[in-house]
Write an enzyme that holds these catalytic residues in place. Structure first.
Site, PDB file in Angstrom:
ATOM      1  N   ALA A 695      65.348  -8.314  95.009  1.00 23.19           N
ATOM      2  CA  ALA A 695      64.629  -7.226  95.663  1.00 23.19           C
ATOM      3  C   ALA A 695      65.003  -7.086  97.124  1.00 23.19           C
ATOM      4  O   ALA A 695      65.035  -5.987  97.662  1.00 23.19           O
ATOM      5  CB  ALA A 695      63.122  -7.470  95.532  1.00 23.19           C
ATOM      6  N   THR A 718      62.962  -8.965  86.413  1.00 23.00           N
ATOM      7  CA  THR A 718      64.324  -8.511  86.717  1.00 23.00           C
ATOM      8  C   THR A 718      64.555  -8.277  88.201  1.00 23.00           C
ATOM      9  O   THR A 718      65.698  -8.362  88.661  1.00 23.00           O
ATOM     10  CB  THR A 718      64.634  -7.216  85.946  1.00 23.00           C
ATOM     11  OG1 THR A 718      63.669  -6.220  86.283  1.00 23.00           O
ATOM     12  CG2 THR A 718      64.615  -7.459  84.452  1.00 23.00           C
ATOM     13  N   CYS A 719      63.499  -7.948  88.947  1.00 22.67           N
ATOM     14  CA  CYS A 719      63.687  -7.716  90.385  1.00 22.67           C
ATOM     15  C   CYS A 719      63.944  -9.015  91.137  1.00 22.67           C
ATOM     16  O   CYS A 719      64.377  -8.986  92.292  1.00 22.67           O
ATOM     17  CB  CYS A 719      62.473  -6.999  90.970  1.00 22.67           C
ATOM     18  SG  CYS A 719      62.246  -5.334  90.308  1.00 22.67           S
ATOM     19  N   PHE A 720      63.640 -10.143  90.496  1.00 25.45           N
ATOM     20  CA  PHE A 720      63.820 -11.440  91.150  1.00 25.45           C
ATOM     21  C   PHE A 720      64.762 -12.350  90.364  1.00 25.45           C
ATOM     22  O   PHE A 720      64.903 -13.525  90.698  1.00 25.45           O
ATOM     23  CB  PHE A 720      62.454 -12.120  91.333  1.00 25.45           C
ATOM     24  CG  PHE A 720      61.449 -11.259  92.029  1.00 25.45           C
ATOM     25  CD1 PHE A 720      61.502 -11.077  93.405  1.00 25.45           C
ATOM     26  CD2 PHE A 720      60.470 -10.597  91.310  1.00 25.45           C
ATOM     27  CE1 PHE A 720      60.586 -10.269  94.046  1.00 25.45           C
ATOM     28  CE2 PHE A 720      59.547  -9.780  91.946  1.00 25.45           C
ATOM     29  CZ  PHE A 720      59.606  -9.611  93.318  1.00 25.45           C
TER      30      PHE A 720
END
Length: 751
Positions: A695, A718-720
């Site tokens: 992110a 998924t962002c991390f």
């Protein structure tokens, strides 16, 4: 009629070119004017209007008109807003310039001149602002071709050195001081440097020309004084320096010097009379090494600063694939640097030179480093260039459903302006509450690329039956909107590169070569159609007299129908001979790669270059471009392991051991699915797993053991780039749950 006759007694033919206008007044809060210029020779009946340029305060026309001007005639050039001219008399007026006879004579054959726009009359209440650029040429000076002029540079000398004019979102002009990094509403009158250091000498380029007003013609024009010509040259140099996208031509080398390049891409300078060489640019005095780089502005596009092993700075030109020690900004702006330091250039002795062949081993560290095909550094340079284009405010918001991802994405992306696609990407799947910090966008591109590149839709086809690389389908016209879809595909590819993501799919190498604007050769055929490549090579290497009965006509299969194509006019009746076989091979290769796809490829290339300008890709070859667009397709498990972060577990934990055991048992497809499940993309960055993005920048793949029921499935963030795994009791259970998660689940939520 009498008026027409009077002009014939002594009128002269002049060509008036209306180039552009700038800083027009904004009278509507929500809309910009549709501007056009009107040219009238007062009292003669001669009247012309330019084309209308929509929604801008800085219209560019570059249109010319041949006028017959008598001794007492005057010319009025007015600017109007086409949106308002029909409402009432005088509506839509944006300003005018009136050239009286004496002003016409002085303006004639002096090149482009900037004129301040004025009101129609002294009692007119209309607000007027801005300038218009025009030129007047005598008939005998009018050439057959027009001159290409960069309108923006005609206004640069309005401001003192170090200042830049910008416009706010509401249209108000503000002035940016690049030295102090401050802004102000008032127009500056002194160089930017004086606002920070009063004792500093004035720049020799604060040299404004007297503005030419069009109200009475008294101050219009220039003389043929040689000092004026010199001022023009200096003003042009100043405009070039202030331009942020242009590095003007460096001065000529001293007499007797030549610039050369080694086979390794190292730039050096040869003194032809003595036969000795130097890495140092003889145009730049050696005592200028301590110049503040901020005074020189940014490096030209495609250049990068690096350091040798000993810490010495050198410069890499990715455009020409060369290296050098001399700062490219110094050689180009030498005159500016010297004047800023208030020094006078004295006669320089030839620089100390060292013969390349006599360079001792112990000073090898002083040699300019060779140009390397260093993709990581080139990609870093590309990212820096692209980050400068991204707006600081606003988002590119796209909301789609998973079921109609192709059509909904197409409709939304195609109605956006190219510059809107540069804004930060924010993707939302309808009915899901996930926040996009990068992961949702990666999954959107993953799913969208699967659909838009699917041969089922007819836009693309597999290049070979045994290798699943794609090429443009020459029969894509079965979809009447196919060119618009190719335009869309190009935009999506550009968005993936711009925002640091990847497309899940691969094209043939010649496709990337064409995307770079490079010519296609016979060697490119080998990876696409090896049988045809071998046949054409055999034709070139052997005498075909009496062996082959070919003509300049080839056949191909289109949806089951055999179609003939002539490689040249009447090719069906022209036999291929020993003398014409090279032409045959060249035409065959060109047709094989471009058969029926010229329009499709140009549409795709247009969309791609709307997001990624072509000049930013000069440093890359086709193999590198493939990695930039598609990432790495093969997953290196050892690299994956060594670049994984563990949270609430260790390398000795059963969960970690079992996870890697499962990964090693997966085939390539399941590994890609697992990677896509956790990160949103099945592609690996070209630098490997260490370059995975999260992110807020780089974020390693993370295994997180959580305290949850072992009946739950693993959960991905998924962002991390993180996978949460419950403490399963056995390897078999972890394997089963992991497989179920990556095969059966989809969707985003907010915790």
């Amino acid at each position: 009629m009498s008026n027409q006759g009077s002009r014939r007694n002594g009128p002269v033919k002049l060509r008036l070119t209306v180039l552009c206008a700038k800083n027009l007044v904004k009278k509507d809060f929500f809309r910009l004017p549709d501007s056009f210029a009107k040219v009238v020779v007062d009292g003669s009946g001669q009247c012309h209007s330019t084309d209308t340029v929509k929604n801008t305060l800085d219209p560019k026309w570059n249109q010319h008109y041949d006028l017959y001007i008598g001794k007492s005639d005057s010319i009025t050039i007015s600017v109007w807003n086409h949106k308002k001219i029909h409402k009432k008399q005088g509506a839509g007026f944006l300003g005018c310039v009136r050239l009286l006879s004496n002003a016409i004579n002085r303006l004639k054959d002096t090149g482009y001149q900037r004129l301040d726009l004025c009101k129609l009359g002294p009692n007119d209440n209309d607000t007027v602002r801005g300038q218009i650029v025009v030129s007047l040429q005598s008939r005998d000076r009018i050439g057959s071709g027009g001159q290409v002029v960069d309108c923006s540079r005609l206004f640069d000398n309005d401001l003192p050195d170090g200042w830049e004019e910008r416009r706010t979102a509401s249209g108000r002009i503000q002035y940016l001081n690049h030295i102090t990094r401050t802004t102000q509403w008032e127009r500056p009158t002194r160089p930017a440097s004086e606002y920070s250091s009063p004792g500093r000498p004035l720049s020799c380029f604060v040299d404004e020309n007297t503005p030419i007003t069009g109200t009475n013609g008294a101050s219009c024009g220039q003389t043929s004084d040689p000092r004026i010509s010199e001022r023009r040259v200096r003003s042009q140099r100043h405009r070039n320096y202030m331009s942020r996208t242009h590095l003007h031509t460096p001065p000529d080398l001293p007499e007797g010097y030549e610039q050369r390049t080694t086979q390794q891409g190292q730039v050096y300078f040869l003194h032809t009379q003595t036969g000795v060489s130097t890495w140092h640019d003889p145009r730049v005095p050696r005592d200028l090494g301590n110049v503040n780089c901020e005074e020189l502005g940014p490096l030209p596009p495609g250049w990068e600063i690096r350091n040798t092993a000993t810490g010495r700075v050198y410069f890499v030109d990715h455009n020409n694939r060369t290296t050098q020690f001399t700062d490219p900004r110094l050689s180009a702006n030498l005159h500016l640097v010297l004047n800023r330091q208030n020094q006078q250039l004295k006669e320089q002795q030839p620089p100390q030179v060292v013969s390349l062949c006599q360079l001792p081993d112990e000073v090898e560290c002083l040699t300019v480093p060779r140009y390397k095909r260093d993709l990581v550094h080139k990609l870093k340079s590309l990212r820096q260039e692209l980050s400068q284009q991204q707006p600081q405010a606003g988002h590119c918001r796209i909301e789609v459903s998973r079921e109609e991802i192709f059509e909904e994405s197409y409709r939304q992306v195609m109605k956006m302006r190219p510059k809107d696609l540069w804004k930060r990407l924010m993707i939302k799947f309808r009915g899901e509450e996930g926040l996009d910090y990068g992961g949702v966008a990666r999954e959107w591109l993953y799913l969208l690329s699967h659909d838009m590149l699917n041969p089922y839709y007819g836009l693309f086809q597999y290049s070979r039956d045994d290798i699943y690389t794609l090429q443009i389908n020459p029969d894509s016209a079965v979809n009447p909107e196919h060119l618009s879809y190719f335009h869309f595909v190009g935009r999506i590819m550009g968005m993936a590169v711009f925002h640091g993501h990847y497309i899940d799919g691969g094209f043939t190498l010649p496709f990337y070569k064409q995307l770079l604007g490079k010519p296609i050769t016979l060697d490119d055929m080998e990876s696409v159609d090896p049988d045809l490549h071998n046949s054409l090579v055999w034709i070139l290497e052997n005498d075909i007299t009496g062996v082959l009965d070919h003509t300049f006509c080839v056949e191909h299969n289109a949806y089951g129908e055999l179609i003939q194509h002539e490689l040249k006019p009447s090719g069906k009746s022209i036999p291929v001979t020993e003398d014409t076989k090279k032409e045959y091979v060249r035409l065959y290769v060109n047709w094989r790669f471009l058969r029926g796809i010229e329009a499709q490829f140009l549409a795709l290339q247009k969309g791609f270059n709307e997001v990624i300008p072509q000049h930013l890709l000069k440093a890359f070859d086709e193999k590198e471009l493939e990695l930039i667009i598609c990432g790495l397709g093969k997953i290196d498990v050892s690299d994956w392991k060594s670049n994984t972060r563990l949270k609430h577990c260790t390398t000795d934990s059963n969960i970690v051991k079992w996870f890697w055991k499962a990964v090693e048992s997966f085939d390539e497809e399941r590994r890609a699915r697992l990677l896509q499940f956790v990160t949103g993309s099945s592609r690996v960055p070209l630098q490997g797993f260490k370059a995975l993005q999260g992110a807020a920048g780089p974020r390693l793949f993370t295994i997180h053991q959580i305290d949850a029921s072992t009946n739950n499935l693993p959960k991905a963030h998924t962002c991390f780039n993180r996978i949460d795994i419950p403490p399963y009791e056995t390897y078999e259970k972890l394997y089963e749950k992991l497989l179920t998660a990556i095969e059966e689940t989809c969707g985003f939520a907010v915790e």
